[in-house]
Write an enzyme that holds these catalytic residues in place. Structure first.
Site, PDB file in Angstrom:
ATOM      1  N   ARG A 182       0.837  -1.205   0.000  1.00  0.00           N
ATOM      2  CA  ARG A 182       0.000   0.000   0.000  1.00  0.00           C
ATOM      3  C   ARG A 182       0.871   1.254   0.000  1.00  0.00           C
ATOM      4  O   ARG A 182       0.520   2.252  -0.627  1.00  0.00           O
ATOM      5  CB  ARG A 182      -0.980  -0.002   1.179  1.00  0.00           C
ATOM      6  CG  ARG A 182      -1.985   1.138   1.141  1.00  0.00           C
ATOM      7  CD  ARG A 182      -3.161   0.927   2.076  1.00  0.00           C
ATOM      8  NE  ARG A 182      -4.173   0.059   1.510  1.00  0.00           N
ATOM      9  CZ  ARG A 182      -5.252   0.463   0.813  1.00  0.00           C
ATOM     10  NH1 ARG A 182      -5.476   1.759   0.612  1.00  0.00           N
ATOM     11  NH2 ARG A 182      -6.101  -0.399   0.322  1.00  0.00           N
TER      12      ARG A 182
ATOM     13  N   GLU B 283      -9.832   6.032   6.938  1.00  0.00           N
ATOM     14  CA  GLU B 283      -8.396   6.319   6.949  1.00  0.00           C
ATOM     15  C   GLU B 283      -7.984   7.584   6.189  1.00  0.00           C
ATOM     16  O   GLU B 283      -7.054   8.267   6.614  1.00  0.00           O
ATOM     17  CB  GLU B 283      -7.627   5.133   6.349  1.00  0.00           C
ATOM     18  CG  GLU B 283      -7.721   3.867   7.162  1.00  0.00           C
ATOM     19  CD  GLU B 283      -7.256   2.660   6.358  1.00  0.00           C
ATOM     20  OE1 GLU B 283      -7.995   2.244   5.438  1.00  0.00           O
ATOM     21  OE2 GLU B 283      -6.156   2.161   6.606  1.00  0.00           O
TER      22      GLU B 283
HETATM   23  N1  MTE Z   1     -12.225   5.395  14.243  1.00  0.00           N
HETATM   24  C1  MTE Z   1     -12.291   5.117  15.566  1.00  0.00           C
HETATM   25  N2  MTE Z   1     -13.040   5.906  16.351  1.00  0.00           N
HETATM   26  N3  MTE Z   1     -11.592   4.080  16.119  1.00  0.00           N
HETATM   27  C2  MTE Z   1     -10.805   3.258  15.348  1.00  0.00           C
HETATM   28  O1  MTE Z   1     -10.197   2.314  15.858  1.00  0.00           O
HETATM   29  N4  MTE Z   1      -9.941   2.792  13.077  1.00  0.00           N
HETATM   30  C3  MTE Z   1      -9.637   3.339  11.756  1.00  0.00           C
HETATM   31  C4  MTE Z   1     -10.855   4.018  11.153  1.00  0.00           C
HETATM   32  N5  MTE Z   1     -11.466   4.893  12.112  1.00  0.00           N
HETATM   33  C5  MTE Z   1     -10.708   3.540  13.937  1.00  0.00           C
HETATM   34  C6  MTE Z   1     -11.473   4.619  13.426  1.00  0.00           C
HETATM   35  C7  MTE Z   1      -9.146   2.357  10.801  1.00  0.00           C
HETATM   36  S1  MTE Z   1      -7.529   1.894  10.887  1.00  0.00           S
HETATM   37  C8  MTE Z   1      -9.926   1.846   9.810  1.00  0.00           C
HETATM   38  S2  MTE Z   1      -9.314   0.801   8.642  1.00  0.00           S
HETATM   39  C9  MTE Z   1     -11.357   2.153   9.728  1.00  0.00           C
HETATM   40  O2  MTE Z   1     -11.779   3.014  10.775  1.00  0.00           O
HETATM   41  C10 MTE Z   1     -12.114   0.831   9.790  1.00  0.00           C
HETATM   42  O3  MTE Z   1     -13.472   0.993   9.792  1.00  0.00           O
HETATM   43  P1  MTE Z   1     -14.341   1.256   8.454  1.00  0.00           P
HETATM   44  O4  MTE Z   1     -13.879   0.275   7.430  1.00  0.00           O
HETATM   45  O5  MTE Z   1     -15.704   1.024   8.925  1.00  0.00           O
HETATM   46  O6  MTE Z   1     -14.055   2.665   8.054  1.00  0.00           O
HETATM   47 MO1  MOS Z   2      -7.166  -0.024   9.307  1.00  0.00          MO
HETATM   48  S1  MOS Z   2      -5.152   0.241   9.429  1.00  0.00           S
HETATM   49  O1  MOS Z   2      -7.087  -0.786   7.723  1.00  0.00           O
HETATM   50  O2  MOS Z   2      -7.389  -1.320  10.388  1.00  0.00           O
END
Ligand code: MTE
Ligand code: MOS
Length: 805
Positions: free
Chosen positions: A319, A727
């Site tokens: 990535r 992200e």
């Molecule tokens: N937001 C919160 N509040 N807590 C989290 O642990 N993880 C992030 C993001 N936002 C996270 C977060 C990460 S690393 C990812 S990949 C995505 O949320 C995963 O969730 P989604 O696929 O539903 O966006």
């Molecule tokens: Mo998020 S780093 O893809 O869990």
């Protein structure tokens, strides 16, 4: 079935509602995995025996002294493992190692009636170690050629041709630090065994299916004998994508051997010293530009610090390579990647998953080269943006490339950027010891798992006889609001009020073979599956209602709990239609499935269409730097982010703000350090607590923080026209780093490149200011000389734990 992206009239998606658990979160009522242990009778507590060496052989292990501690019930070692002694998926992570691979590595686990007894027992376990030489820093790993896993290259065109056509060629080096996840809830799990030997594990995991698989292979069981449930996580950020498996395996093994529930919950120090972090990266680069500042060629080698085992290092690196272009057209490009093996924790997924590290490289190049090219950094960036029709270095056309330009213009206008730049120039001219700067950076982030097979999801939807709805899907909730969005999707597609839908915790026996909740794509994937399940049920109900309404099933409308049609004014209650359907013996539940179409990826050639689409955004950050100390403030941040047609605007807003602040933490405050000396503490994490590792807090929030969504952003390939948001905003924080660079540069004469270490702590900014001031004396430095100074500065100013300042 309706088109995936098509919204009905007055949908529940798109409404600004609070997170489904917001009230529970703030009142302390929300249950997390470890809360369950307190409600469970007869729980045993586990404590690790952590090795005090970065690298050593275990030559002896005596557990009997621990058994003398009152309350100690059992000590788990490799001899106890009935299946495979491995906690990962690459078979390079022994659960109970005979070779210690990092300082703090757990070699055995003690189970006891209380946590205190387990701790005392662990202190009594006698381990003999034969210390071995260790590699701690990336520089040491590169010198020793200590690498692991694949060494991919992304290539397009011919960089030789590109450099030959370049009016300016620069080269340099950059090193960036890692990042601790610092989720509020540390790694936690609780395992039970039933009378038939079936194992049930409650785990704070982003990847219940993989936790299930690892538990099964450690225990020598089939997947159907292991169920993993995740209630919710108190933050994960990628740190619970692969790291929870080993702890779950320890708890499950303990439970199988003792017949009692076993709890593993790391305390903060254990979590910080045992679990993987964001990968630090090192990069060398050479960039060629034409006379107008357009990239002609980019050649780079990225080396990530993978720690002791592979974990997710290969996909993280992939990535990173796929994001070195960020939003810029690179006609000739060749980027090599490799993963260093060091004697540190096994570095893992962290929000952005290598994307931030890849993008930092190109933003660093542009930030450093802009003054040398005599072009304002923002203008240099804009000139290099992708235009419609162009493709990424890995061969994927950049669909909606025009959005990068439109977002940039929207941000310039909403952020009042031109007027503020004039104010900043006036401020700087009037101030002897302070400098302000405003920097804008774009983000283009690919959405989908690179590995095509992971882009699938399932859901299970039940409609009960009373018309209430229960949904289950394969994704986990970590605070990001996925469950809120899934409730909105279900209410929209069934046409019922939100309050009629409930959501049950994620479990592997409800929806099997799930992908990790990761890559920001969980709403896309699980939303597709939830919608698919709901639509099957709705169609069956439509056929029932059609007979009563005297219309065709395709003309039946479902909205807000009412079932109607355009062809008459009769209104049926959803609940009555459900009841009718039940009595006609129509199934009221369905499994849904979704797979993202159109993806392909050739990992060996690093070519294909790995992403469904790109999430775009841009940020404008204004900082003020104090020349005496290097300390700084974020005066104002403006963001425009493309979230498509938002499924849940408050959730998306929170994701953008939170992602940005977390990115700013990585780039400015959070400074992981390890003992790189030759003493007995070599390899020890020297920042193992909140007192030594600085996280962003309210005081580091931007003084003015304006977030807006890109308008008219509907995406027709995604559930209800939305786009991923988890992200991408993290990388908007690169604007903070670039603003700090520009502010530091403003202490010196124009036309000089300024190198900035990452993280750009006040100390690092201070050194950049000093270098900028020093360049007054050497005005007229040539590009070649700057390239050399870039290399030395990288060594001088990079993350100190890494290069050893
Ligand atoms: N937001 C919160 N509040 N807590 C989290 O642990 N993880 C992030 C993001 N936002 C996270 C977060 C990460 S690393 C990812 S990949 C995505 O949320 C995963 O969730 P989604 O696929 O539903 O966006
Ligand atoms: Mo998020 S780093 O893809 O869990």
């Amino acid at each position: 079935m309706t088109a995936l992206s098509q919204r009905p009239v007055d949908p529940v998606v798109g409404r600004a509602i609070p997170h489904e658990s917001a009230a529970l979160h703030v009142s302390g009522k929300a249950l997390y995995t470890d809360d369950l242990a307190a409600r469970t009778h007869g729980v045993l507590h586990a404590w690790p025996v952590q090795a005090p060496h970065a690298h050593a052989l275990v030559t002896g292990l005596r557990t009997t002294p621990a058994m003398d501690v009152p309350g100690v019930v059992r000590v788990l070692t490799a001899d106890d493992v009935p299946g495979t002694n491995d906690s990962g998926t690459k078979h390079d992570e022994p659960l109970f190692p005979t070779e210690v691979m990092f300082h703090g590595h757990a070699v055995a686990w003690v189970l006891a009636e209380t946590q205190e007894a387990a701790r005392l027992g662990a202190a009594r376990v006698e381990v003999d170690y034969e210390p071995l030489p260790s590699i701690i820093t990336l520089a040491e790993a590169i010198a020793a050629e200590s690498f692991q896993g694949a060494r991919p290259t992304i290539r397009r065109g011919d960089v030789g041709t590109g450099f030959a056509a370049s009016a300016h060629v620069f080269s340099g080096e950059i090193q960036m630090g890692g990042q601790e996840h610092f989720y509020l809830e540390t790694q936690a799990c609780l395992a039970h065994v039933d009378e038939a030997g079936q194992v049930f594990v409650e785990s704070s995991t982003q990847h219940p299916t993989e936790t299930q698989e690892v538990v099964a292979h450690v225990l020598g069981l089939s997947s159907h004998s292991v169920t993993v449930q995740c209630l919710r996580m108190g933050g994960a950020f990628g740190g619970k994508e692969m790291q929870p498996h080993g702890y779950a395996a320890v708890a499950a093994l303990g439970s199988v051997l003792t017949g009692r529930p076993v709890r593993v919950r790391l305390n903060r120090t254990q979590d910080l010293t045992m679990t993987g972090k964001r990968h630090p990266f090192h990069a060398t680069w050479r960039a060629g530009f034409d006379a107008e500042g357009r990239f002609q060629a980019l050649e780079a080698t990225l080396t990530s610090d993978g720690g002791w085992s592979l974990d997710l290092s290969e996909p993280v690196l992939a990535r990173a390579l796929c994001h070195v272009d960020n939003a810029y057209w690179l006609p000739h490009v060749e980027v090599h990647g490799r993963v260093a093996r060091t004697h540190k924790t096994s570095q893992t997924a962290f929000r952005g998953f290598g994307g931030p590290q890849g993008m930092l490289v190109v933003e660093d190049i542009l930030g450093r080269c802009a003054p040398l090219l005599g072009i304002a950094a923002g203008e240099l960036r804009r000139r290099n943006f992708y235009t419609p029709g162009q493709a990424t270095p890995y061969g994927q056309r950049v669909r909606h490339a025009e959005r990068i330009h439109a977002i940039w213009s929207q941000l310039e206008a909403s952020g009042d950027v031109l007027a503020r730049q004039r104010e900043i120039a006036a401020f700087n001219a009037a101030q002897p010891h302070r400098r302000r700067a405003l920097a804008m950076t774009p983000v283009k982030f690919g959405i989908a798992f690179n590995f095509t097979a992971f882009n699938q999801a399932g859901a299970l939807v039940h409609v009960y006889k009373d018309g209430s709805v229960l949904i289950n899907h394969g994704g986990t909730e970590m605070g990001q609001g996925l469950h809120t969005k899934m409730l909105q999707v279900a209410a929209t597609s069934l046409g019922v009020p939100l309050a009629r839908v409930r959501l049950a915790p994620t479990r592997t026996d409800k929806v099997p073979n799930t992908s990790a909740t990761a890559a920001s794509s969980s709403a896309d994937l699980n939303g597709g599956a939830v919608k698919h399940a709901c639509e099957q049920i709705r169609w069956r109900l439509a056929e029932v209602a059609a007979r009563t309404l005297g219309v065709g099933a395709q003309d039946v409308l479902f909205a807000d709990g009412r079932v109607t049609s355009d062809r008459g004014d009769q209104v049926l209650a959803f609940d009555d239609v459900v009841n009718l359907a039940y009595h006609q013996r129509i199934s009221l539940w369905a499994a849904g499935f979704y797979r993202t179409e159109g993806l392909h990826w050739d990992m060996s050639r690093m070519q294909g269409e790995p992403f469904k689409y790109f999430a775009f955004g841009a940020a404008a950050t204004e900082v003020e730097v104090d020349g005496f100390t290097g300390s700084y403030r974020l005066r104002r941040v403006d963001i425009v982010q493309d979230v498509g047609d938002s499924l849940s605007p408050l959730i998306d807003l929170g994701q953008i703000e939170g992602g940005f602040v977390q990115g700013a933490g990585w780039l400015t405050l959070e400074d992981l350090r390890w003992d790189t000396g030759d003493g007995p503490g070599r390899g020890r994490l020297t920042t193992p607590s909140a007192s030594t590792y600085k996280l962003p807090s309210f005081s580091e929030m931007p003084q003015v923080f304006n977030v807006s969504f890109f308008e008219d952003a509907h995406d027709d390939g995604v559930v209800y026209g939305s786009k991923a948001v988890g992200e991408p905003p993290l990388m908007l924080a690169l604007s903070v780093r670039e603003a700090l660079r520009q502010a530091a540069a403003a202490f010196g004469p124009p036309g000089h490149g300024v190198d900035l270490a990452s993280p750009a702590t006040p100390e690092a900014v201070y050194w950049a200011v000093e270098a900028a001031q020093a360049s007054t004396k050497t005005a007229g430095t040539s590009a070649e000389a700057v390239a050399t100074s870039a290399a030395t500065t990288a060594v001088h100013a990079a993350s100190p734990g890494e290069v050893g300042r």
